[in-house]
Design a protein around this motif. Structure first.
Motif, PDB file in Angstrom:
ATOM      1  N   THR A  88       0.851  -1.180   0.000  1.00  0.00           N
ATOM      2  CA  THR A  88       0.000   0.000   0.000  1.00  0.00           C
ATOM      3  C   THR A  88       0.887   1.229   0.000  1.00  0.00           C
ATOM      4  OG1 THR A  88      -1.947   0.998   1.056  1.00  0.00           O
ATOM      5  CG2 THR A  88      -0.197   0.248   2.511  1.00  0.00           C
TER       6      THR A  88
ATOM      7  N   ASP B 216       2.243   4.993   0.952  1.00  0.00           N
ATOM      8  CA  ASP B 216       2.297   5.725   2.220  1.00  0.00           C
ATOM      9  C   ASP B 216       2.814   7.137   1.944  1.00  0.00           C
ATOM     10  OD1 ASP B 216       5.018   5.463   1.843  1.00  0.00           O
ATOM     11  OD2 ASP B 216       5.250   3.876   3.330  1.00  0.00           O
TER      12      ASP B 216
ATOM     13  N   LEU C  20       5.689   8.254   2.121  1.00  0.00           N
ATOM     14  CA  LEU C  20       6.971   8.232   1.433  1.00  0.00           C
ATOM     15  C   LEU C  20       6.796   7.983  -0.067  1.00  0.00           C
ATOM     16  CD1 LEU C  20       9.839   8.581   2.471  1.00  0.00           C
ATOM     17  CD2 LEU C  20      10.037   6.093   2.607  1.00  0.00           C
ATOM     18  N   THR C  21       5.940   7.036  -0.398  1.00  0.00           N
ATOM     19  CA  THR C  21       5.814   6.622  -1.799  1.00  0.00           C
ATOM     20  C   THR C  21       4.676   7.330  -2.514  1.00  0.00           C
ATOM     21  OG1 THR C  21       4.259   4.854  -1.285  1.00  0.00           O
ATOM     22  CG2 THR C  21       6.599   4.327  -1.175  1.00  0.00           C
TER      23      THR C  21
ATOM     24  N   HIS D 156       9.565  -7.300   1.248  1.00  0.00           N
ATOM     25  CA  HIS D 156      10.336  -6.184   0.730  1.00  0.00           C
ATOM     26  C   HIS D 156       9.730  -5.678  -0.577  1.00  0.00           C
ATOM     27  CE1 HIS D 156      14.537  -4.563  -0.514  1.00  0.00           C
ATOM     28  NE2 HIS D 156      13.976  -3.763   0.352  1.00  0.00           N
ATOM     29  N   ASN D 157       9.534  -4.368  -0.673  1.00  0.00           N
ATOM     30  CA  ASN D 157       9.014  -3.754  -1.895  1.00  0.00           C
ATOM     31  C   ASN D 157       9.994  -2.712  -2.409  1.00  0.00           C
ATOM     32  OD1 ASN D 157       6.069  -4.686  -2.313  1.00  0.00           O
ATOM     33  ND2 ASN D 157       6.169  -4.220  -0.127  1.00  0.00           N
ATOM     34  N   GLN D 158      10.134  -2.673  -3.713  1.00  0.00           N
ATOM     35  CA  GLN D 158      10.967  -1.652  -4.353  1.00  0.00           C
ATOM     36  C   GLN D 158      10.222  -1.121  -5.566  1.00  0.00           C
ATOM     37  OE1 GLN D 158      14.333  -4.323  -5.191  1.00  0.00           O
ATOM     38  NE2 GLN D 158      15.611  -2.942  -3.972  1.00  0.00           N
ATOM     39  N   TYR D 159      10.625   0.040  -6.020  1.00  0.00           N
ATOM     40  CA  TYR D 159      10.113   0.468  -7.311  1.00  0.00           C
ATOM     41  C   TYR D 159      11.167   1.257  -8.057  1.00  0.00           C
ATOM     42  CZ  TYR D 159       9.118   5.096  -5.219  1.00  0.00           C
ATOM     43  OH  TYR D 159       9.203   6.315  -4.591  1.00  0.00           O
ATOM     44  N   ARG D 160      10.973   1.335  -9.357  1.00  0.00           N
ATOM     45  CA  ARG D 160      11.785   2.201 -10.202  1.00  0.00           C
ATOM     46  C   ARG D 160      10.857   3.116 -10.986  1.00  0.00           C
ATOM     47  NH1 ARG D 160      16.972   1.980 -10.236  1.00  0.00           N
ATOM     48  NH2 ARG D 160      18.088   0.112  -9.578  1.00  0.00           N
ATOM     49  N   THR D 161      11.295   4.321 -11.184  1.00  0.00           N
ATOM     50  CA  THR D 161      10.497   5.298 -11.906  1.00  0.00           C
ATOM     51  C   THR D 161      11.051   5.456 -13.320  1.00  0.00           C
ATOM     52  OG1 THR D 161      10.084   6.470  -9.835  1.00  0.00           O
ATOM     53  CG2 THR D 161       9.594   7.646 -11.867  1.00  0.00           C
TER      54      THR D 161
END
Lengths: 58, 303
Positions: B11, B13, B15-16, B53-58
């Motif tokens: 979900t 937050d 920060l993201t 663990h979750n990550q993302y790239r833009t």
């Protein structure tokens, strides 16, 4: 370009409704499958575009 | 009536930021992680259910869908009007093919890899409220050649393959009809496009989909708080309610492919999402134990 580590398995979850075949109102969701059309291709080979290698000038 | 457990896998937050338009979950067996996209935030997410663990790239543009490759962390991304390669680990993108000129104004949307490693992906006019049908459905082979499978599409969705029955499914969401075609995996030819499921009497519209190990088609019923499972003969045999109004696409994942991951829409679109139920937020990535096994996601076979 950024990468952001986040953590956390979020909560134990909830219980939700799972309607199985016997529970479903099949009258309400009834649908008919039309007859299959003639054996017609739905992809026109003439519309095939060349790949980069084919499209590149000699 | 029985019950299923639904967990929140991700979900947004402070920060993201909240997820705007979650789509295209794809399970990588090699990495044991789930990739998915947030189209409107230009992000690709990576969820590891083992660690949480979750990550993302833009990215530079809107990613509509992604395909795995045989190289760990290398994804083929359908972004805006083109296919690009993404190296997850260094975040670099490399353009590959323009499927349409950028001047069309379309963007790429739903896409899936067929059992032989071709990517089938559609384009659409980004503003769905305009009800344009400027989209097309493309089939991209490993050599970079492109076939136009269909034109005059509104919102391409629901692409899924059943290799055992030689089928490809497809839904143009505004038509509220899921179509099926006979699909020759060897040649990539598809024939006999015909209706499979008419959403006419059903709530919602068909969005993304996947096929399980029994050959049943799981369709995300967007606007209807649910997913439906349809047997190969077109019979609906399950309806699973979810705590968000707009589920967008399911995919099986987890060590035994027994977890159904489902993306959803948050604040994107012209119609605001209803508040989530039971503490869930629109845009959440959900994980559901449906007691059914999925199929491994094929990798795009690049020469």
């Amino acid at each position: 370009m950024d990468v952001l580590p986040l953590t956390g398995a979020l909560g134990a979850g909830i219980r939700s409704v799972d309607l199985r075949a016997d529970d479903l109102d099949h009258e309400a969701i009834h649908h008919t499958l039309p007859e299959i059309d003639a054996d017609r291709p739905c992809f026109d080979p003439a519309k095939r575009l060349p790949g980069p290698a084919e499209a590149a000038p000699a | 009536m029985s019950a299923v457990e639904i967990r929140r896998a991700f979900t947004g937050d402070e920060l993201t930021g909240e997820t705007l338009l979650g789509e295209c979950p794809v399970w990588s067996e090699a990495e044991q992680v789930l990739y998915w996209v947030d189209i409107d935030r230009h992000r690709i997410h990576r969820h590891d259910p083992q660690s949480g663990h979750n990550q993302y790239r833009t990215l530079e543009g809107r990613p509509g869908s992604i395909a795995l490759t045989v190289d760990i962390g290398r994804l083929l991304v359908a972004m805006e009007n083109q296919l690009v390669w993404l190296d997850w680990f260094d975040g670099e993108t490399t353009p590959w093919i323009d499927l349409e000129p950028p001047t069309t104004g379309n963007r790429l949307n739903d896409g899936r890899t067929d059992p032989a490693g071709r990517m089938v992906v559609g384009t659409m006019w980004p503003d769905t409220s305009a009800a344009k049908t400027t989209g097309s459905l493309y089939q991209v082979s490993c050599d970079g050649s492109v076939a136009v499978l269909q034109t005059d599409i509104g919102v391409p969705n629901g692409i899924a393959f059943d290799p055992e029955r030689g089928r490809m499914y497809f839904a143009d969401s505004p038509t509220r009809m899921v179509m099926v075609a006979d699909y020759d995996t060897d040649t990539g030819e598809h024939r006999n496009l015909r209706p499979f499921l008419d959403y006419g009497p059903l709530p919602g519209k068909p969005d993304g989909a996947c096929v399980d190990a029994d050959g049943c088609y799981w369709s995300a019923s967007i606007y209807a708080w649910s997913l439906i499972r349809v047997t190969p003969d077109g019979t609906i045999d399950r309806r699973v309610e979810v705590p968000v109004e707009k589920p967008t696409m399911p995919a099986f994942g987890g060590p035994d492919l027994e977890t159904l991951f489902v993306t959803s829409i948050g604040a994107a679109g012209s119609k605001p999402s209803a508040p989530g139920r039971d503490g869930f937020t629109p845009g959440d990535l959900m994980a559901i134990d449906v007691g059914v096994q999925g199929r491994p996601e094929p990798c795009f076979a690049h020469l």
